[in-house]
Enzyme design. Sequence first.
Site: not given
Ligand SMILES: O=C(CO)[C@@H](O)[C@H](O)COP(=O)(O)O
Length: 456
Positions: A71-72, A225
Amino acid sequence: MTLVAGVDSSTQSCKVVIRDAESGALVREGRASHPDGTEVHPEHWWTALQSAIEQAGGLADVAAVSVAAQQHGMVCLDEDGEVVRPALLWNDTRSAGAAADLVAELGGPKAWAEAVGSVPVASFTVTKLRWLARNEPDNARRTRSVCLPHDWLTWRLAGRPGVITTDRGDASGTGYWSPATGDYRTDLLELAMGRVPDLPRVLGPAEQAGTAEQGGALLAPGTGDNMAASLGVGMRPGDVVVSIGTSGTAFAVSEAPSADPSGAVAGFADATGRYLPLVCTLNAARVLDAAARMLGVGPEGLSDLALRAPAGADGLVLVPYLEGERTPNRPDATGSLHGLRLATSTPEHLARAAVEGMLCGLADALDALGVEPQRVLLIGGGARSEAVRRIAPTVFGRPVLVPTPGEYVADGAAKQAAWLLSGEPEPPLWDTGAAERYEADPTPGLRERYQEAAQE
Ligand SMILES: O=C(CO)[C@@H](O)[C@H](O)COP(=O)(O)O
Ligand SMILES: Nc1ncnc2c1ncn2[C@@H]1O[C@H](COP(=O)(O)OP(=O)(O)O)[C@@H](O)[C@H]1O
């Protein structure tokens, strides 16, 4: 057999699963690594996706594809659709000051929680755009459109059409889209960067994003994700998922949007039309990687060592803020060891303290979520560790269920693809197999010692 593909383009790697759309049975899979670092050129994601697809036997016989991703991340494109600068990822903390400024400028945390369901910290895209505007004005000026990792990969698969798409789940992590109203808050983008770039069209949960340029598979909307993991693991009301990937997350599915003015709970949307309140830490599986590296062992070695030490590691506490921290919001914090004595100076104690410290951070996340779970499900790369599975109930103070280790984010994306094909009102109910239950007595004093150490 009709095949669907699901992609998980997460922080450390890209995974592709190809499944039978009807039963969900796994047919083929592939994976490829992403580069290290908190700023990554999106072209690396594309290369990794291509090689993971190739390893999975290609998409020629696949009817629909969906991409879930970290995300983000801020992906800025110029007027020709070229990437303006490497993407700043969710775990890049350089925009912490921008986050604090934006929170103050809108009138405080409550105003943000009411506007977009979340109080932005450095992870949120809106703060990265403010950072860009202030620190790289030329790049900000060249930015014609802004999108997220899954939006960009879906658009690339479609052959770079005129319109970029996103979904509710990922849009809810930008800080300029409201899960409660389903609208962009362009005024907040204006506040962040002084103007409003082009934004992706927000698709409904089972709406088609396009058609793959190569092979012609239908493209499902994709998502963030965590939203995909929720779908992949088949969350039920009353479930809380704790995911131990690069990030540590604790999340629940909710019928109503949330707005936590403390900022601990991000009020995300999910991939089914519902909501996904979520607490995220910056320090999870990599804490185990770092401890293993310090001890000169691999993941299994670390697990064996941790399980040989006494519960509570005789008072040795590892505060795991190795990348700063997001919850609590301490972007400049560092990790630390407390309670080091001759008796606790052993590899076993250090391994145990690393596992317990990481899990204490997640136990705080679980508490902050503020729901009384009926089941806690443990997923993500870190849940492959036997020590994590056995120690988690001693830290969380409740049993945990560990679904068969798998790629639940990619599976959730594959479900989105199957959902698109089915035209049904709800996603398919694939059998996710049995989950193993781990139960153990809570370790007395552990969380209190952690709280004390983390506050120093
Ligand atoms: O920033 C967040 C949720 O807000 C993280 O959960 C990212 O989405 C990255 O996830 P992973 O790569 O650790 O699965
Ligand atoms: N057996 C294991 N024991 C401990 N950690 C593991 C094990 N297998 C994988 N991991 C860890 O899982 C992490 C990757 O998890 P994953 O959920 O794929 O992350 P992300 O989705 O953020 O890329 C890595 O840091 C890796 O070291």
